[in-house]
Write a protein that holds these residues in place. Structure first.
Motif: not given
Ligand SMILES: Cc1cc2nc3c(=O)[nH]c(=O)nc-3n(C[C@H](O)[C@H](O)[C@H](O)COP(=O)(O)OP(=O)(O)OC[C@H]3O[C@@H](n4cnc5c(N)ncnc54)[C@H](O)[C@@H]3O)c2cc1C
Ligand SMILES: NC(=O)c1ccc[n+]([C@@H]2O[C@H](COP(=O)([O-])OP(=O)(O)OC[C@H]3O[C@@H](n4cnc5c(N)ncnc54)[C@H](OP(=O)(O)O)[C@@H]3O)[C@@H](O)[C@H]2O)c1
Length: 432
Positions: A236, A240-241, A245, A252, A378, A381-382, A385, A390, A394
């Motif tokens: 998280t 990693y994001t 991305q 993905r 999602e 960015h995974g 989201a 988060m 963000r």
């Protein structure tokens, strides 16, 4: 009131409310936020009495961006006189009902957050976004240079059940569970479809309310727990994001499917509580529950009195049937592009599948510095989201990209592990 704002936030769930709280101390940002509901709510149909957040209290609206903010969860507890009980309780996880109370406490201290404003359309007049919101029977118009879309996700109902959920038969989505709970308790047998946290909480609630026989059906091969181990939680992280991305879309998509167990599934504690409850009820001769795995719902019909479920075992391939006097579809949520954007579709970046094509700093406008999205990214960015943890990160990124300066410091690297090929391990030219 200034007629032209720097920013309009559409939707006031936790993410845009966090943005409003973080924007409040900033003199150079005049922001308004518009929300359909009459007051702050957070999935009101699922605020079960003893349900808690699945993330620690530090994932509140502001702390991870600014631990000194007066809008922190700890300051809320202090102000309402519950800080010591929370300390003695020694649990990181507030009740979901407390989180709603906290959100309303934050709202009460903000000027620019307006409820009872359902946004119906957005246009662009060549210079500004023109947002029209229904307020009762009237329409109000707001203008701003920038938008932040924060309308959340939409309950998903599988096609086989859609006509029943929309109609008069007793079939409902889990998002409206509390509205129907009294009715469900009067029924003879209730079937729950799905095995996420919502399904599990509803199963336990019905089981312990002394009501109907409960049948719990999942198409998954087992009632799997949500993974919550620490090295996995590092996924998280901002890095990693960023890594996710940068991957090709096809990778993905594959990863998101494989990562289901990181954000779907049932919390381990709840799995244990459910088992212990079933054990106790069986020992007392009172258990009236049936649990089925690897079972797909292929058809659902209502004869005016009861439902017939057509089912298929995904491993044996066998078709079979079951009956129910009510059905609860705990089948999750989907990201849906709101129709109010129809008038500005040419100003939004879309991917080939008609989803937002968000940049690293959550922008989805064709023109830079105009439109941002929360919890609609999602696929870029995974899985993190929709995670409350988060939100403050963000919002720090969004405010930084909006104002062209780092308003709240943004961590770029927090994990002990590295994702992707580490720079120190690259092959030297000529090496094999
Ligand atoms: C039951 C449940 C429990 C959850 N618990 C957790 C948890 O414990 N921890 C966690 O990390 N995540 C949790 N989640 C995940 C969820 O993504 C976040 O909790 C959070 O709700 C996302 O916030 P949001 O602001 O994106 O959207 P939402 O909370 O859905 O808020 C969006 C808001 O936009 C408003 N809106 C929509 N359309 C319009 C319009 N046209 N005009 C004006 N307003 C509009 C809606 O009324 C709504 O209030 C949970 C999800 C569910 C369903
Ligand atoms: N107390 C809390 O904090 C709390 C409470 C509730 C929810 N939440 C959170 O809210 C989010 C949503 O949870 P959720 O449980 O509502 O949804 P979810 O985790 O997405 O689970 C949806 C379930 O429905 C199943 N499903 C989807 N489509 C189906 C179909 N066509 N036929 C049969 N089954 C189908 C899924 O099966 P597959 O897995 O096979 O796709 C899955 O079991 C999660 O992040 C969750 O952690 C938190």
């Amino acid at each position: 009131m200034n007629d032209v704002h720097d920013l309009i936030g559409i939707g006031v769930g936790p993410f845009n409310l966090g943005l409003a709280a973080l924007a409040e101390p900033l003199d150079d940002l005049d922001a308004v936020f518009l929300e359909s509901r009459d007051q702050f709510e957070w999935h009101p149909g699922m605020v079960l009495e003893d349900a808690t957040l699945q993330v620690p209290f530090m994932a509140d609206l502001v702390t991870m961006a600014d631990p000194t903010s007066r809008f922190s969860y700890l300051n809320f507890l202090k102000q309402v006189g519950r800080l010591y009980p929370f300390y003695i309780r020694e649990s990181f996880y507030p009740l979901r009902s407390e989180f709603v109370e906290y959100g309303r406490w934050v709202v009460d201290q903000l000027d620019g957050v307006h409820f009872g404003r359902h946004v119906e359309s957005v246009a662009h007049d060549g210079e500004l976004y023109v947002v029209r919101a229904r307020v009762g029977t009237e329409t109000q118009t707001y203008r701003a240079r920038r938008l932040v879309l924060g309308t959340g996700t939409t309950p998903y109902v599988p096609a086989v059940a859609a006509e029943h959920v929309a109609g008069a038969a007793p079939a409902l989505h889990s998002s409206t569970y509390l509205d129907h709970k009294d009715d469900l308790l009067q029924r003879e047998d209730v079937t729950i479809i799905g095995s996420g946290q919502s399904a599990a909480e509803i199963f336990l609630d019905l089981l312990t309310s002394g009501g109907p026989r409960v049948t719990w059906i999942t198409r998954s091969p087992r009632f799997f727990p949500m993974e919550y181990t620490k090295l996995t939680l590092e996924m998280t992280s901002p890095e990693y994001t960023a890594y996710f991305q940068g991957l090709p879309e096809v990778t993905r998509e594959t990863l998101l499917r494989e990562q289901r167990g990181l954000y779907k599934g049932i919390s381990g504690d709840l799995v244990d509580t459910i088992y212990d409850t079933l054990y106790r009820l069986r020992a007392q001769g009172k258990a009236d529950a049936r649990l089925l795995t690897a079972t797909e719902l292929t058809d659902l019909t209502w004869d005016g009195d009861a439902f017939s479920l057509r089912l298929r075992h995904t491993e044996t391939g066998e078709a079979f049937g079951s009956g129910a006097s009510a059905v609860v579809l705990s089948t999750g949520y989907r990201s849906v592009v709101p129709t109010f954007l129809d008038g500005v579709r040419d100003r939004i970046r879309w991917d080939e599948r008609g989803r937002y094509d968000a940049t690293a700093d959550y922008q989805v406008g064709v023109e830079p510095g105009e439109v941002w999205v929360q919890n609609g990214e999602e696929h870029t960015h995974g899985f993190v989201a929709p995670d409350l943890g988060m939100g403050a990160f963000r919002n720090s990124v969004i405010l930084g990209s909006m104002l062209g300066r780092e308003v709240y410091p943004v961590e770029t690297r927090i994990a002990t592990q590295e994702f992707g090929t580490p720079s120190w391990a690259r092959l030297r030219e000529g090496a094999r």
